[in-house]
Each structure stands twice: as structure tokens, then as C-alpha cells.
Design a protein around this motif. Structure first.
Motif, PDB file in Angstrom:
ATOM      1  N   PRO A  86     -37.358  -4.867  -4.489  1.00  0.00           N
ATOM      2  CA  PRO A  86     -38.277  -4.280  -3.517  1.00  0.00           C
ATOM      3  C   PRO A  86     -39.100  -5.372  -2.832  1.00  0.00           C
ATOM      4  CG  PRO A  86     -39.024  -3.833  -5.753  1.00  0.00           C
ATOM      5  CD  PRO A  86     -37.684  -4.496  -5.866  1.00  0.00           C
ATOM      6  N   ALA A  87     -39.259  -5.234  -1.538  1.00  0.00           N
ATOM      7  CA  ALA A  87     -40.035  -6.211  -0.774  1.00  0.00           C
ATOM      8  C   ALA A  87     -41.520  -5.952  -0.996  1.00  0.00           C
ATOM      9  CB  ALA A  87     -39.700  -6.112   0.704  1.00  0.00           C
ATOM     10  N   ARG A  88     -42.233  -6.992  -1.331  1.00  0.00           N
ATOM     11  CA  ARG A  88     -43.681  -6.875  -1.499  1.00  0.00           C
ATOM     12  C   ARG A  88     -44.362  -7.249  -0.188  1.00  0.00           C
ATOM     13  NH1 ARG A  88     -45.260 -10.652  -6.112  1.00  0.00           N
ATOM     14  NH2 ARG A  88     -43.694 -11.903  -5.098  1.00  0.00           N
ATOM     15  N   ALA A  89     -45.488  -6.652   0.045  1.00  0.00           N
ATOM     16  CA  ALA A  89     -46.243  -6.948   1.259  1.00  0.00           C
ATOM     17  C   ALA A  89     -46.832  -8.353   1.148  1.00  0.00           C
ATOM     18  CB  ALA A  89     -47.351  -5.928   1.455  1.00  0.00           C
ATOM     19  N   PRO A  90     -46.815  -9.101   2.241  1.00  0.00           N
ATOM     20  CA  PRO A  90     -47.406 -10.444   2.204  1.00  0.00           C
ATOM     21  C   PRO A  90     -48.929 -10.372   2.264  1.00  0.00           C
ATOM     22  CG  PRO A  90     -46.675  -9.946   4.421  1.00  0.00           C
ATOM     23  CD  PRO A  90     -46.257  -8.785   3.553  1.00  0.00           C
TER      24      PRO A  90
END
Length: 187
Positions: A86-90
């Protein structure tokens, strides 16, 4: 020329759900200057992909054709595995007061450092065409950065990025299996 189009396509697929694109969308909204933010993100990606192309110049001649293909298969394998996570928010870089260009360029550089894009630029570049691989990956990141900046954060996060990442993962893992089995002479 053989590296230009594949590097472009792979980069677009890899970048769509990644942190640099989301950061570009966030900063475009924050500074209300989407084209400046997109340009700064492109400059950051250009520096990173140029370093990957220079690495390809150094190591490409030392690799046999099978090793080059295996290197590309490994790039696809890691790209596919990365797309499954899952992509994490920067970090939104709210404390950075450097202006639209500097904040975006430095923030994108730090977020994208070591990302799949550089690995793909290096992997396509070892085949002896590093500047075509550089141009393809840069064009791909530029397209995604411009799209992210123009859409802004609200619309960008509403896109079906999870589904796009799943499709990318399947394509990358399939390519890794086909290229890797060929490199290892299993087919």
C-alpha cells in the motif's frame, strides 16, 4: 531507441500510485502554481534519472546479455512487489518555506530517491542505451507530474490508484517471470 518507449510505459505505470506524484498534487494545491510545481518535480526526476543513466554507463558494459536481462527481470520483480504494497502518503512539507520551486524540487528529490523509476532507468540503460532509457523515464515522470499537478490533491486521491497499482503489479511480475526465465534459460 529500443529503451525509450518501454521505459516510458513502465515509468508511467510505476509512478501513478507513488509518493512523488501525490506530493506533486499536494504542493500544486498548496502553492496554487501547478505548472511551476510540475516543472520543479520534473527537474528533480531529471537529476535522479540522470544518475541512474550514468550508473548504467558504468555497469552496462560489464554485464553479459543474460545478466542484463536478469537485471531487468529483477527491476520488474521489485516494481511488482512494490506495487503490491500500500502506498503511504508523503510528508506534506508544511514546514518548508522555500517557495514553490525549491520545496517541490527538494521534496520530490528526497521522496523519489531510490524509487522504482531510477531502478527501471538503470535496468533499461544497461542494454547500452542509457540516454534513451533516461529520456523514456523522464518523459514518463513528466507526464505523471503534470497530470498530478493539474488535477490537484482532491482529484488525484479520488483516482482508482489502488486498482492501477494492482494492474501494474500483475504486469510487472509477469514481465519479471518471462524475462527472468529467459535470462536463466529456463524457456
Amino acid at each position: 531507441m529500443e529503451a525509450l518507449v518501454p521505459a516510458f510505459i513502465v515509468t508511467v505505470l510505476a509512478q501513478l500510485g507513488e509518493k512523488p506524484a501525490l506530493l506533486t498534487a499536494i504542493l500544486a494545491d498548496r502553492f496554487n502554481q501547478p505548472l511551476r510545481v510540475a516543472l520543479a518535480a520534473i527537474v528533480a526526476h531529471a537529476g535522479l534519472n540522470a544518475m541512474a543513466a550514468m550508473g548504467a554507463i558504468l555497469i552496462g558494459p560489464t554485464l553479459s546479455p543474460n545478466a542484463q536481462a536478469l537485471f531487468l527481470a529483477i527491476a520488474f520483480l521489485f516494481g511488482g512487489l512494490g506495487a503490491l504494497l500500500p502506498a503511504r502518503a508523503p510528508d506534506r512539507l508544511d514546514g518548508w518555506r522555500l517557495g514553490a520551486m525549491a520545496t517541490t524540487a527538494l521534496g520530490t528529490f528526497s521522496v523519489a530517491l531510490g524509487s522504482q523509476t531510477q531502478f527501471f532507468a538503470l535496468a533499461f540503460g544497461v542494454f547500452g542505451l542509457p540516454w534513451f532509457a533516461f529520456a523514456g523515464t523522464l518523459a514518463g515522470t513528466a507526464c505523471v507530474a503534470i497530470a498530478a499537478a493539474l488535477t490537484g490533491e482532491t482529484l488525484w486521491v479520488r483516482m482508482p490508484l489502488r486498482a492501477l497499482r494492482a494492474v501494474s503489479a500483475v504486469l510487472f511480475l509477469g514481465a519479471a517471470a518471462v524475462i527472468g526465465s529467459g535470462a536463466l534459460r529456463l524457456t
